[in-house]
Design a protein around this motif. Structure first.
Motif, short mmCIF file in Angstrom:
data_model
loop_
_atom_site.label_atom_id
_atom_site.label_comp_id
_atom_site.label_asym_id
_atom_site.label_seq_id
_atom_site.Cartn_x
_atom_site.Cartn_y
_atom_site.Cartn_z
N SER A 62 0.88 -1.18 0.00
CA SER A 62 0.00 0.00 0.00
C SER A 62 0.91 1.22 0.00
N CYS A 65 1.48 7.57 -4.40
CA CYS A 65 2.20 7.99 -5.61
C CYS A 65 2.96 9.28 -5.29
N ILE A 106 -3.36 7.04 -12.40
CA ILE A 106 -2.62 7.17 -11.14
C ILE A 106 -2.20 8.63 -10.98
N GLU A 110 -2.03 10.38 -4.13
CA GLU A 110 -3.12 9.46 -3.82
C GLU A 110 -2.56 8.07 -3.50
N TYR A 112 -2.62 3.87 -3.32
CA TYR A 112 -3.03 2.73 -4.14
C TYR A 112 -2.50 1.43 -3.53
N PHE A 132 -3.04 -2.87 -9.93
CA PHE A 132 -3.26 -1.84 -8.90
C PHE A 132 -4.73 -1.47 -8.84
N GLU A 133 -5.10 -0.85 -7.72
CA GLU A 133 -6.41 -0.23 -7.55
C GLU A 133 -6.32 0.80 -6.43
N PRO A 134 -7.17 1.84 -6.44
CA PRO A 134 -7.12 2.87 -5.41
C PRO A 134 -7.33 2.27 -4.02
N GLU A 135 -6.66 2.83 -3.04
CA GLU A 135 -6.72 2.34 -1.66
C GLU A 135 -8.15 2.33 -1.13
#
Length: 693
Positions: A62, A65, A106, A110, A112, A132-135
């Motif tokens: 986790s 960026c 991305i 933010e 991820y 990947f994917e947003p947190e």
């Protein structure tokens, strides 16, 4: 129509193109789809601090960026998006090749979740093309144990997972429970529907293990039921009265071992039972299998019937003929020999003797299967090294027809000196009873075994000179025929000794010794000529490939030297070692290898420590797996999708016991509650297309 048998195109998202791709994987119905199990899993459920990740570790992190992704066009057809990300422990450089869209997905600052294989070089860490994917997004490609499937062109992991998920949603409620309630309870197994869901989309590793355990048991249980039903359907056989074998033993020049007596009594009872005998006699090299066969042939002849013994090579057939003649001729039995070199006139004479009832035994090669041969009064067929014959050939010996009408099938006795682990014997010979000869006749000396590297070659040459000077003979085995053979992905061709070049080298280094070479590219007649010269003592050193692995009996041979020993399986090495130590002289086996791999060292150590062929076979199965155990020679090994015959031995035994209990209650699985089980057993038998031998 049964939902499970619906075409996969009934699932939304599976059109003609995707259906064709799935068809290449053997997936056509919904049942095929949900039964297409993952080959491995990726643990994306646990997040690890960047600083603790090891080089080469596939991991989920986790991270935030740290800068705006930058797109670079290196050359035509190659674009790279680069940026760095960090957590509280460290930072990582992330790159995406030919995925320019990532630059817009991305954003700096933010968080991820990334999953990929970490590369660590000093303090620098990097990820290439991680998913990947947003947190703060729902878990989609992370946060779970993710299945990984075998693919083909036209499919991706994501589309296959989606298809399987849709298939489960559509048909899981109709999946039948094949295992009886008592079996589920006694062995602590989860139900079928729970197992199908968990094998594809496990909540945790505990539920995955329960699902795998259930499917391993089910697969082996189905196989055990299939084999058990075949055994139950065994045909009636020619009853051969049980004789007093003391009359047979008293005429032998030695006393049989207790293991031989036990094996003979087991098979003799089969012959007298009125059911067709299907029995495997397993015995290590030199354990006395031919004597056991001789006793049964004697029982058969006393009842006025004919026996056949088929061997895979002409040399071995001739050796059996000589041995059995020595055993049985003094007892009044009449014996014939039929090989491919027997001329037409001799064959005609042999057929007349058969027709007139003047023979009790015919020993031969594949020539026994020739069209037009008739074997009146045939009651027993013995095959030696059965795995070298195809299933159809064995069936032809086991089910003759005489004069256009079907006769009672002869009894079948299979002899093998190839030690087969009990696990595989239960599968490969599942419809055969098994006898073991686990005791060597008295007076047999253990073959002393050593492992050395190529630095010992001068000493080995001196040892060969010494043994040949004492009148002994030597075998030298190489892994390939000629220098241009490229049989190794591990070692360059030049590092593998070849039989032809080794024979030439030894002729130069050992002048005065008679050195010959034999290999698989020679014609059968050429090989037989060389082997006959060896048997007659006209050759001091025989250099060969593994063509001498089975069936050569040279009592005067005292040394087996195996070059590049790491290239052979343990069971093959044991078979080669069995070519020496067959006479009164102390014999030796020397394994030559320069390999430093852990596996090679472990295998050589086993060879040096034990002469027990069955222990060696178990170790070979564990190290190499069943696929390599027989290579392409074995036609009857079923394909296991979940079970591992090398490690699931205990489960195999337990599932076989459970299947046996069920079949005693319902031999044909005809009760209504066993209908689904019977259908699956029939599917398995049909899929294997008669290869259960």
């Amino acid at each position: 129509m049964n939902t499970l048998q619906k075409d996969i195109r009934s699932i939304r998202g599976i059109g003609e193109k995707r259906a064709q791709a799935l068809g290449k994987l053997g997936v056509f119905s919904l049942f095929d789809l949900i039964s297409y199990f993952p080959r491995r899993y990726e643990d994306r459920s646990r997040v690890k601090p960047i600083a603790l990740v090891q080089d080469g570790e596939s991991v989920c992190i986790s991270a935030v960026c740290g800068d705006e992704p930058r797109l670079s066009r290196i050359r035509r057809g190659l674009e790279i998006v680069r940026f760095h990300a960090f957590d509280s422990s460290a930072r990582v450089n992330i790159s995406y090749f030919n995925q320019s869209y990532v630059r817009n997905q991305i954003h700096r600052g933010e968080s991820y979740r990334f999953y990929g294989k970490m590369e660590v070089r000093g303090s620098l860490r990097s990820l290439t093309n991680p998913v990947f994917e947003p947190e703060d997004a729902p878990f989609s490609v992370t946060g779970a144990i993710v299945p990984v499937y075998r693919l083909c062109a036209g499919l991706t992991q994501r589309t296959l997972r989606q298809s399987i998920q849709a298939g489960l949603d559509q048909c899981l409620s109709e999946v039948p429970e094949l295992l009886p309630e008592s079996v589920l309870r006694d062995f602590g197994l989860v139900g079928a529907r729970e197992a199908y869901r968990a094998i594809h989309f496990p909540e945790d590793f505990a539920s995955l293990e329960l699902a795998r355990r259930r499917f391993v048991f089910e697969e082996l249980f189905l196989l055990s039921c299939a084999l058990g039903m075949r055994r139950h359907d065994a045909a009636a056989g020619i009853p051969l009265p049980l004789p007093d074998f003391e009359a047979f033993y008293s005429q032998l020049p030695f006393r049989p071992t207790s293991a031989q007596r036990h094996a003979i009594s087991e098979a003799a009872a089969d012959l007298a039972s009125g059911r067709q005998m299907n029995r495997l006699l397993q015995g290590d090299v030199g354990s006395g299998k031919t004597l056991a066969a001789a006793a049964l042939i004697w029982q058969c002849a006393r009842a006025g019937h004919l026996s056949l013994l088929m061997a895979p090579t002409q040399i071995l057939a001739q050796q059996h003929y000589q041995t059995l003649t020595a055993f049985l001729s003094p007892m009044g039995l009449r014996i014939g020999l039929l090989t491919g070199t027997v001329k037409a006139a001799e064959r005609k004479s042999l057929q007349k003797k058969l027709d007139d009832g003047e023979l009790d035994l015919v020993v031969g090669t594949h020539a026994l299967l020739s069209e037009g041969l008739r074997f009146p009064r045939l009651a027993l067929t013995v095959t030696d090294e059965q795995h070298r014959f195809g299933v159809e050939q064995r069936a032809r010996l086991a089910k003759p027809e005489e004069g256009g009408r079907k006769e009672l099938p002869p009894h079948l006795y299979v002899m093998s000196a190839t030690p087969i682990p009990r696990t595989l014997a239960l599968i490969i010979y599942g419809d055969l009873d098994v006898s073991l000869l686990d005791e060597l006749p008295p007076g047999r000396r253990r073959v002393e075994t050593f492992c050395v590297d190529s630095r010992y070659r001068p000493r080995l040459l001196a040892f060969i000179r010494k043994l040949c000077g004492e009148g002994r003979q030597v075998f030298v085995v190489c892994p390939k025929v000629e220098e241009e053979d490229a049989e190794s992905a591990e070692a360059p061709s030049g590092q593998l000794l070849s039989a032809v070049e080794e024979a030439e080298r030894l002729r130069k280094e050992l002048p005065g010794l008679r050195i010959s070479c034999v290999h698989g590219r020679m014609k059968a007649s050429e090989k037989d000529t060389v082997m006959q010269a060896v048997l007659e003592g006209l050759v001091d050193v025989l250099v060969s490939t593994t063509v001498i692995e089975v069936g050569v009996d040279v009592p005067n041979a005292a040394l087996m030297l195996i070059e590049n020993a790491e290239r052979f399986g343990l069971s093959q090495l044991h078979q080669l070692r069995g070519r020496v130590g067959r006479g009164v002289h102390q014999s030796y086996c020397v394994l030559v290898t320069d390999s430093e791999t852990k596996e090679a060292k472990a295998r050589m150590q086993v060879m040096c420590e034990t002469a027990d062929g069955f222990r060696i076979a178990e170790e070979d199965l564990r190290l190499r797996g069943p696929g390599d155990f027989f290579g392409s020679r074995q036609h009857g090994l079923p394909e296991m999708h979940v079970a591992d015959l090398g490690t699931d031995t205990e489960t195999l035994m337990r599932s076989k016991e459970a299947a046996g209990r069920l079949l005693r209650l319902d031999p044909g699985l005809l009760l209504p509650q066993h209908a689904a089980l019977r259908e699956r057993v029939e599917m398995m038998t049909e899929k294997m297309n008669g290869t259960l031998n």
